[in-house]
Design a protein around this motif. Structure first.
Motif, short mmCIF file in Angstrom:
data_model
loop_
_atom_site.label_atom_id
_atom_site.label_comp_id
_atom_site.label_asym_id
_atom_site.label_seq_id
_atom_site.Cartn_x
_atom_site.Cartn_y
_atom_site.Cartn_z
N LEU A 167 4.84 38.87 -6.23
CA LEU A 167 4.70 40.14 -5.34
C LEU A 167 6.22 40.56 -5.74
CD1 LEU A 167 4.02 38.97 -1.69
CD2 LEU A 167 2.39 39.70 -3.52
N SER A 168 6.10 42.02 -5.47
CA SER A 168 7.52 43.05 -5.78
C SER A 168 7.66 43.97 -4.75
CB SER A 168 7.32 43.57 -7.15
OG SER A 168 8.47 44.44 -7.35
N LEU A 169 8.79 44.13 -4.12
CA LEU A 169 9.37 45.42 -3.49
C LEU A 169 10.07 46.33 -4.37
CD1 LEU A 169 10.54 43.86 0.02
CD2 LEU A 169 8.91 45.45 -0.36
N ARG A 170 10.51 45.98 -5.48
CA ARG A 170 11.26 46.69 -6.13
C ARG A 170 10.60 47.63 -6.88
NH1 ARG A 170 12.59 46.85 -11.68
NH2 ARG A 170 14.59 47.65 -12.14
N MET A 171 9.26 47.42 -7.23
CA MET A 171 8.46 48.44 -7.64
C MET A 171 7.97 49.78 -6.69
SD MET A 171 4.58 47.89 -9.65
CE MET A 171 5.34 46.84 -10.90
N ILE A 172 7.93 49.10 -5.40
CA ILE A 172 7.58 50.41 -4.44
C ILE A 172 8.79 51.26 -4.41
CG2 ILE A 172 6.99 50.62 -2.20
CD1 ILE A 172 5.46 48.33 -2.25
N GLN A 173 9.85 50.77 -4.24
CA GLN A 173 11.24 51.23 -4.05
C GLN A 173 11.52 52.01 -5.30
OE1 GLN A 173 14.14 48.16 -3.31
NE2 GLN A 173 13.24 47.81 -1.29
N TYR A 174 11.33 51.64 -6.49
CA TYR A 174 11.42 52.31 -7.79
C TYR A 174 10.44 53.58 -7.49
CZ TYR A 174 11.59 53.24 -12.75
OH TYR A 174 11.83 53.57 -14.17
N GLN A 175 9.17 53.64 -7.22
CA GLN A 175 8.43 54.75 -7.15
C GLN A 175 8.90 55.70 -6.08
OE1 GLN A 175 4.77 53.06 -6.33
NE2 GLN A 175 4.10 52.24 -8.39
N LEU A 176 9.39 55.24 -4.97
CA LEU A 176 9.73 56.10 -3.95
C LEU A 176 11.16 56.88 -4.33
CD1 LEU A 176 9.45 53.89 -0.75
CD2 LEU A 176 8.12 55.93 -1.17
N ALA A 177 12.04 56.39 -5.24
CA ALA A 177 13.28 56.67 -5.64
C ALA A 177 12.83 57.97 -6.77
CB ALA A 177 14.16 55.70 -6.43
N TRP A 178 11.84 57.71 -7.67
CA TRP A 178 11.47 59.04 -8.37
C TRP A 178 10.95 60.10 -7.47
CZ3 TRP A 178 12.67 59.86 -13.00
CH2 TRP A 178 13.24 59.04 -13.92
N GLU A 179 10.25 59.86 -6.49
CA GLU A 179 9.49 60.65 -5.61
C GLU A 179 10.79 61.61 -4.71
OE1 GLU A 179 6.68 61.22 -1.71
OE2 GLU A 179 6.60 59.20 -2.82
N ARG A 180 11.63 60.83 -4.51
CA ARG A 180 12.96 61.33 -3.81
C ARG A 180 13.70 62.24 -4.65
NH1 ARG A 180 15.19 63.81 0.21
NH2 ARG A 180 17.61 63.20 0.63
N CYS A 181 13.79 61.86 -6.14
CA CYS A 181 14.66 62.57 -7.08
C CYS A 181 13.89 64.07 -7.36
CB CYS A 181 14.74 61.99 -8.24
SG CYS A 181 15.92 60.69 -8.20
N ARG A 182 12.58 63.85 -7.25
CA ARG A 182 11.68 65.04 -7.46
C ARG A 182 12.03 66.15 -6.47
NH1 ARG A 182 7.93 61.30 -9.86
NH2 ARG A 182 6.97 61.00 -7.87
#
Length: 417
Positions: A167-182
């Motif tokens: 499993l991964s939590l990092r990948m989900i947080q990574y996607q949320l970070a890009w969304e936040r930057c946009r």
């Protein structure tokens, strides 16, 4: 069923007890006795007992045969849990285990290397410490991962040794970070980011857990790259491209945005960056302003180091702002309730800063009003006249008879960056 019947017929009778003897004597009285062939009472009792047991065996055999027939012809008769219910239960707890699928799980054990997660699969799933957070951590507990925590994870692989899922939590947080930057780019906001590295093209800053690039052409400060390491600088988003993993930022645009908010008489927070014989350089939201030695206090300051030190946080007032040359002049002298307070009691100066700045702005507004009135005094064609009290009144009947008071106007509030 034949073997079952065979077992029943092979049963032996138990020995006769005393009660059986009494029963045999009673049975002997009821049966007529043949004098020519006398029958022993014991034999009569055994025959009666054998007949009763045989009847019970036949009844038991019939019961088993009926049960067998029901199982063969109508196996679900009388059962509340149907085959469809069973299939629905399996479907309810079944989930897609393909890579990229998001699943909900509960952490039930942690160690130095990661955490075990129950996702209702045939075996527990594993979350490594590297996949537990978008930031670098040494233990999953640093990311708030503890037993009992329920979270959404994404499947990133399978452990071949025991078929458990990774499993991964990092990948989900990574996607949320890009969304936040946009989102931040769309809102055109200024963010503070720490400089974590530098290369020949510019600086590397950490924004929302992502590594962003700041070209040297987009840096307003003349300081060397090494001097900016581990420092926070204001930035604006230039390009946000998740597919290309491209995040470009600008310090120059952020500083220009901050400068546009600076107004004469505004009170802002600043941090002392360095001391010079002629004054102190103050960082006010990414902009370096000069607090000249003559603007520190009404009393003479012979040594700036006795009043200020690098790293000190203080309130200063904007005296002037040359946007073309990028120069900002600051003052604490104008904020002193009484002359010399900046030397003797700087805390009082900062507490009264907004109040003193308001008084300063009122004086500026009055001076500007008087200047405009002086211009009108030498222009009779304007139809206005100025009284000795500073009241601008009409020469005609279009304006109120009591005139317009120019000595007090709407004073803009202080700006705290």
């Amino acid at each position: 069923m034949a073997s079952l019947a065979h077992q029943f017929t092979g049963l032996r009778c138990s020995p006769l007890s005393s009660s059986s003897s009494r029963l045999s004597r009673k049975a002997a009285k009821n049966f007529p006795q043949n004098k020519s062939s006398p029958v022993s009472p014991t034999i009569v009792a055994a025959v009666a007992m054998s007949s009763g047991q045989t009847r019970e065996r036949l009844e038991l055999k019939k019961m088993f045969e009926d049960a067998y027939e029901r199982c063969r012809t109508a196996p679900m008769e009388g059962v509340a849990f149907t085959v469809d219910d069973f299939a629905a239960a399996i479907e309810q707890y079944d989930f897609n285990s393909e890579i990229g699928t998001r699943v909900k799980g509960t952490v039930f054990k942690t160690d130095a290397n990661g955490a075990l997660v129950d996702i209702s699969a045939k075996s527990s799933a594993y979350l490594s410490v590297e996949q537990a957070c978008i930031h670098r951590i040494k233990h999953v507990e640093e990311a708030g991962i503890v037993p009992g925590m329920v979270e959404e994870f994404v499947i990133i692989g399978e452990n071949e040794s025991d078929d458990s899922l990774l499993l991964s939590l990092r990948m989900i947080q990574y996607q949320l970070a890009w969304e936040r930057c946009r989102q931040l780019q769309a809102e055109d906001v200024v963010v503070k980011a720490k400089v974590i590295g530098a290369n020949k093209g510019g600086l590397v800053a950490m924004v929302e857990g992502l590594r962003g690039f700041v070209p040297f052409s987009q840096i307003s400060s003349k300081a060397a790259a090494e001097e900016l390491l581990e420092k926070e600088i204001p930035l604006k988003f230039v390009e946000v491209d998740e597919e290309q993993t491209k995040l470009v930022l600008s310090n120059r645009k952020a500083v220009a945005d901050s400068q546009a908010q600076l107004g004469i008489g505004s009170v802002v927070l600043g941090v002392v960056q360095s001391l010079k014989p002629y004054g102190a350089f103050i960082d006010i939201g990414g902009i370096n302003g000069l607090l000249h030695v003559s603007q520190i206090s009404h009393d003479r300051v012979s040594d700036i180091a006795t009043v200020l030190q690098p790293g000190d946080t203080l309130k200063v007032m904007i005296l002037s702002h040359d946007r073309d040359r990028g120069r900002v002049s600051l003052s604490t002298k104008k904020l002193e309730p009484t002359p010399g307070d900046m030397i003797r009691n700087p805390k009082l100066v900062f507490e009264k800063a907004e109040e003193m700045a308001q008084t300063f702005r009122q004086r500026i507004a009055q001076a500007e009003a008087m200047a405009r009135a002086d211009m009108l005094r030498f222009q009779p064609e304007s139809g206005l006249t100025l009284s000795s009290e500073g009241i601008l009144g009409p020469l005609g009947s279009d304006l109120p008879d009591d005139g317009v008071d120019l000595t007090v106007g709407d004073i803009p509030p202080a700006v705290d960056l």
